[in-house]
Design a protein around this motif. Structure first.
Motif, PDB file in Angstrom:
ATOM      1  N   LEU A   1       0.846  -1.193   0.000  1.00  0.00           N
ATOM      2  CA  LEU A   1       0.000   0.000   0.000  1.00  0.00           C
ATOM      3  C   LEU A   1       0.881   1.243   0.000  1.00  0.00           C
ATOM      4  O   LEU A   1       1.926   1.274   0.666  1.00  0.00           O
ATOM      5  N   LYS A   2       0.454   2.247  -0.751  1.00  0.00           N
ATOM      6  CA  LYS A   2       1.142   3.536  -0.748  1.00  0.00           C
ATOM      7  C   LYS A   2       0.149   4.592  -0.283  1.00  0.00           C
ATOM      8  O   LYS A   2      -0.905   4.776  -0.898  1.00  0.00           O
ATOM      9  N   ASN A   3       0.496   5.236   0.822  1.00  0.00           N
ATOM     10  CA  ASN A   3      -0.420   6.204   1.435  1.00  0.00           C
ATOM     11  C   ASN A   3      -1.803   5.589   1.662  1.00  0.00           C
ATOM     12  O   ASN A   3      -2.837   6.238   1.471  1.00  0.00           O
ATOM     13  N   GLY A   4      -1.800   4.310   2.038  1.00  0.00           N
ATOM     14  CA  GLY A   4      -3.037   3.613   2.369  1.00  0.00           C
ATOM     15  C   GLY A   4      -3.782   3.008   1.200  1.00  0.00           C
ATOM     16  O   GLY A   4      -4.798   2.341   1.399  1.00  0.00           O
ATOM     17  N   ILE A   5      -3.289   3.197  -0.033  1.00  0.00           N
ATOM     18  CA  ILE A   5      -3.959   2.692  -1.231  1.00  0.00           C
ATOM     19  C   ILE A   5      -3.225   1.452  -1.736  1.00  0.00           C
ATOM     20  O   ILE A   5      -2.010   1.500  -1.955  1.00  0.00           O
ATOM     21  N   PRO A   6      -3.921   0.328  -1.943  1.00  0.00           N
ATOM     22  CA  PRO A   6      -3.250  -0.863  -2.487  1.00  0.00           C
ATOM     23  C   PRO A   6      -2.668  -0.586  -3.868  1.00  0.00           C
ATOM     24  O   PRO A   6      -3.359  -0.080  -4.756  1.00  0.00           O
ATOM     25  N   VAL A   7      -1.388  -0.931  -4.038  1.00  0.00           N
ATOM     26  CA  VAL A   7      -0.725  -0.688  -5.319  1.00  0.00           C
ATOM     27  C   VAL A   7      -0.133  -1.958  -5.926  1.00  0.00           C
ATOM     28  O   VAL A   7       0.212  -1.965  -7.115  1.00  0.00           O
ATOM     29  N   ALA A   8      -0.002  -3.030  -5.138  1.00  0.00           N
ATOM     30  CA  ALA A   8       0.599  -4.252  -5.678  1.00  0.00           C
ATOM     31  C   ALA A   8       0.250  -5.423  -4.769  1.00  0.00           C
ATOM     32  O   ALA A   8      -0.067  -5.251  -3.588  1.00  0.00           O
ATOM     33  N   TYR A   9       0.317  -6.609  -5.352  1.00  0.00           N
ATOM     34  CA  TYR A   9       0.117  -7.834  -4.581  1.00  0.00           C
ATOM     35  C   TYR A   9       1.025  -8.909  -5.159  1.00  0.00           C
ATOM     36  O   TYR A   9       1.619  -8.757  -6.239  1.00  0.00           O
ATOM     37  N   GLY A  10       1.124 -10.006  -4.461  1.00  0.00           N
ATOM     38  CA  GLY A  10       1.930 -11.118  -4.953  1.00  0.00           C
ATOM     39  C   GLY A  10       2.227 -12.073  -3.823  1.00  0.00           C
ATOM     40  O   GLY A  10       1.506 -12.127  -2.825  1.00  0.00           O
ATOM     41  N   GLY A  11       3.305 -12.826  -3.977  1.00  0.00           N
ATOM     42  CA  GLY A  11       3.627 -13.800  -2.952  1.00  0.00           C
ATOM     43  C   GLY A  11       5.053 -14.290  -3.054  1.00  0.00           C
ATOM     44  O   GLY A  11       5.744 -14.061  -4.053  1.00  0.00           O
ATOM     45  N   GLY A  12       5.472 -14.962  -1.998  1.00  0.00           N
ATOM     46  CA  GLY A  12       6.783 -15.590  -1.969  1.00  0.00           C
ATOM     47  C   GLY A  12       6.678 -16.916  -1.242  1.00  0.00           C
ATOM     48  O   GLY A  12       6.115 -16.978  -0.147  1.00  0.00           O
ATOM     49  N   TRP A  13       7.166 -17.985  -1.865  1.00  0.00           N
ATOM     50  CA  TRP A  13       7.141 -19.294  -1.227  1.00  0.00           C
ATOM     51  C   TRP A  13       8.562 -19.829  -1.213  1.00  0.00           C
ATOM     52  O   TRP A  13       9.286 -19.765  -2.205  1.00  0.00           O
TER      53      TRP A  13
ATOM     54  N   LEU B   1      13.728 -18.788  -2.555  1.00  0.00           N
ATOM     55  CA  LEU B   1      12.440 -18.101  -2.580  1.00  0.00           C
ATOM     56  C   LEU B   1      11.956 -17.971  -4.012  1.00  0.00           C
ATOM     57  O   LEU B   1      12.652 -17.415  -4.866  1.00  0.00           O
ATOM     58  N   ASP B   2      10.761 -18.484  -4.292  1.00  0.00           N
ATOM     59  CA  ASP B   2      10.076 -18.185  -5.549  1.00  0.00           C
ATOM     60  C   ASP B   2       9.256 -16.922  -5.318  1.00  0.00           C
ATOM     61  O   ASP B   2       8.442 -16.873  -4.385  1.00  0.00           O
ATOM     62  N   PHE B   3       9.443 -15.931  -6.178  1.00  0.00           N
ATOM     63  CA  PHE B   3       8.887 -14.598  -5.942  1.00  0.00           C
ATOM     64  C   PHE B   3       8.016 -14.174  -7.111  1.00  0.00           C
ATOM     65  O   PHE B   3       8.368 -14.394  -8.277  1.00  0.00           O
ATOM     66  N   ALA B   4       6.873 -13.581  -6.781  1.00  0.00           N
ATOM     67  CA  ALA B   4       5.970 -13.063  -7.811  1.00  0.00           C
ATOM     68  C   ALA B   4       5.384 -11.747  -7.319  1.00  0.00           C
ATOM     69  O   ALA B   4       4.899 -11.662  -6.190  1.00  0.00           O
ATOM     70  N   VAL B   5       5.431 -10.729  -8.163  1.00  0.00           N
ATOM     71  CA  VAL B   5       4.849  -9.431  -7.818  1.00  0.00           C
ATOM     72  C   VAL B   5       4.041  -8.934  -9.007  1.00  0.00           C
ATOM     73  O   VAL B   5       4.438  -9.102 -10.164  1.00  0.00           O
ATOM     74  N   ASN B   6       2.897  -8.351  -8.709  1.00  0.00           N
ATOM     75  CA  ASN B   6       2.070  -7.728  -9.741  1.00  0.00           C
ATOM     76  C   ASN B   6       1.699  -6.334  -9.256  1.00  0.00           C
ATOM     77  O   ASN B   6       0.937  -6.183  -8.297  1.00  0.00           O
ATOM     78  N   VAL B   7       2.278  -5.336  -9.895  1.00  0.00           N
ATOM     79  CA  VAL B   7       1.939  -3.950  -9.583  1.00  0.00           C
ATOM     80  C   VAL B   7       0.703  -3.584 -10.392  1.00  0.00           C
ATOM     81  O   VAL B   7       0.663  -3.808 -11.604  1.00  0.00           O
TER      82      VAL B   7
ATOM     83  N   VAL C   1      12.461 -16.259 -10.192  1.00  0.00           N
ATOM     84  CA  VAL C   1      11.236 -15.769 -10.824  1.00  0.00           C
ATOM     85  C   VAL C   1      10.900 -16.741 -11.942  1.00  0.00           C
ATOM     86  O   VAL C   1      11.741 -17.013 -12.813  1.00  0.00           O
ATOM     87  N   ASP C   2       9.688 -17.276 -11.916  1.00  0.00           N
ATOM     88  CA  ASP C   2       9.353 -18.328 -12.880  1.00  0.00           C
ATOM     89  C   ASP C   2       8.948 -17.752 -14.232  1.00  0.00           C
ATOM     90  O   ASP C   2       8.805 -16.543 -14.413  1.00  0.00           O
ATOM     91  N   ARG C   3       8.757 -18.639 -15.178  1.00  0.00           N
ATOM     92  CA  ARG C   3       8.503 -18.236 -16.566  1.00  0.00           C
ATOM     93  C   ARG C   3       7.222 -17.428 -16.712  1.00  0.00           C
ATOM     94  O   ARG C   3       7.165 -16.485 -17.510  1.00  0.00           O
ATOM     95  N   TYR C   4       6.196 -17.798 -15.975  1.00  0.00           N
ATOM     96  CA  TYR C   4       4.922 -17.086 -16.114  1.00  0.00           C
ATOM     97  C   TYR C   4       5.083 -15.610 -15.780  1.00  0.00           C
ATOM     98  O   TYR C   4       4.532 -14.737 -16.468  1.00  0.00           O
ATOM     99  N   GLN C   5       5.842 -15.316 -14.725  1.00  0.00           N
ATOM    100  CA  GLN C   5       6.050 -13.924 -14.335  1.00  0.00           C
ATOM    101  C   GLN C   5       6.806 -13.145 -15.407  1.00  0.00           C
ATOM    102  O   GLN C   5       6.696 -11.923 -15.492  1.00  0.00           O
ATOM    103  N   LEU C   6       7.567 -13.854 -16.228  1.00  0.00           N
ATOM    104  CA  LEU C   6       8.362 -13.208 -17.272  1.00  0.00           C
ATOM    105  C   LEU C   6       7.596 -13.051 -18.579  1.00  0.00           C
ATOM    106  O   LEU C   6       8.020 -12.292 -19.455  1.00  0.00           O
TER     107      LEU C   6
END
Length: 330
Positions: A85-97, A103-109, A140-145
């Motif tokens: 969240l930026k200034n209380g507003i959601p700006v991105a989500y994702g996960g890490g396992w 760590l497998d990492f995925a972010v979606n802004v 970072v897996d292929r789908y994220q790329l």
């Protein structure tokens, strides 16, 4: 400009466990942010409000890491989803396992927030994951790329991660990248076309931290273990998973010297039972030193306790288990 590896070594403000009311408010914010974009994330569907970690970083950014209720967790890895969240507003989500230091990492802004701060967000998220899991390799897996993801292709995801320091190791992808870098060097206005971006997304990319895997493409994966378990169930239990769990649980309790079983919380017994299938893969389990067997019991019980962070750290530190599983897949 400091590298991402250097950035991950810098001190991070301490992670705080969110008070219950704040945790529930953040989970609801995640639900709304996903629903309005017609998206879904497993951790947001089965969140554990008692396992929400918070850190406030620069530029008005708050990162909330959401654990999963014990009964819905991934079978082997430790996992936290996040909402930024930026200034209380959601700006991105994702996960890490995370599994055994990787760590497998995925972010979606979210599209309306992709101008300018995506690299900052990814860096701060990975710094926080470093605090949570202590990972030594990031994947970072292929789908994220862009593999089977038009959105990632359009956003130039491969080059986003490349600028952060992630590198492919697949020879075919490396050849394509070398050719593209030559074209970019010759003409700064050149942009890789979509067919080329698809080829660049043909394999994972990696970032190695101190102590990281020298050949991360050969690391032990949860899918490797799942495949071994599936073959075990088919071979020894006629494909009956229920019977396999019951018999493996009894064997693991016996070989690991479990006592006080009936007094354990239900979630811990369930987690132990599911992970007993992992123990069933290890033929010499009863010959392990007693201290290692006791440590394995703590790992299995932790999977059903309140914090995935504790479980992941215990699992990562159990070298006997990791080496035994690696020996089975090499």
């Amino acid at each position: 400009m400091a590298s991402l590896v250097d950035a991950l070594a810098r001190p991070l403000p301490p992670l705080q466990r969110a008070p219950r009311a704040l945790a529930e408010a953040l989970i609801e914010a995640a639900h709304v942010a996903m629903a309005t974009r017609q998206r879904e994330l497993h951790a947001f569907s089965y969140p554990n409000p008692d396992d929400v970690l918070l850190v406030d970083v620069d530029r008005g950014v708050r990162l909330a890491f959401v654990g999963i209720l014990p009964g819905f967790r991934l079978p082997l890895e430790g996992y936290y989803a996040f909402l930024a969240l930026k200034n209380g507003i959601p700006v991105a989500y994702g996960g890490g396992w995370e599994l055994f230091g990787t760590l497998d990492f995925a972010v979606n802004v979210f599209a309306s927030f992709r101008q300018g701060e995506s690299a900052f967000l990814a860096t701060e998220l990975l710094r926080a994951y470093r605090r949570i899991f202590g990972m030594r390799t990031i994947v970072v897996d292929r789908y994220q790329l862009g593999h089977e993801s038009a959105e990632a292709l359009r956003s130039g995801a491969f080059y986003f991660y490349h600028r952060l320091g992630f590198r492919p190791r697949d020879p075919a992808v490396l050849r394509v990248l070398e050719a593209e870098q030559s074209k970019i060097a010759a003409d700064r206005s050149y942009r890789s076309p979509i067919p080329i971006l698809k080829r660049l997304a043909g394999a994972e990319v990696y970032l190695a931290l101190p102590g990281g895997h020298r050949e991360p493409e050969k690391r032990l994966r949860a899918t490797d273990v799942s495949g071994l378990i599936a073959r075990l169930i088919a071979r020894d239990f006629g494909g009956d998973r229920g019977v396999a769990v019951r018999e493996s649980t009894a064997r693991a309790r016996r070989e690991l010297g479990v006592t006080g079983w009936t007094a354990w919380p239900t979630a811990e017994r369930r987690a132990f039972a599911q992970l007993s299938l992992v123990a069933a893969l290890i033929g010499d389990l009863e010959t392990w030193p007693s201290v290692e067997r006791r440590r394995l019991v703590r790992v299995f019980r932790a999977k059903g306790r309140g914090s995935e962070r504790t479980y992941a750290n215990l699992l990562d530190s159990h070298r006997w288990l990791r080496r035994s599983l690696e020996a089975l897949v090499t």
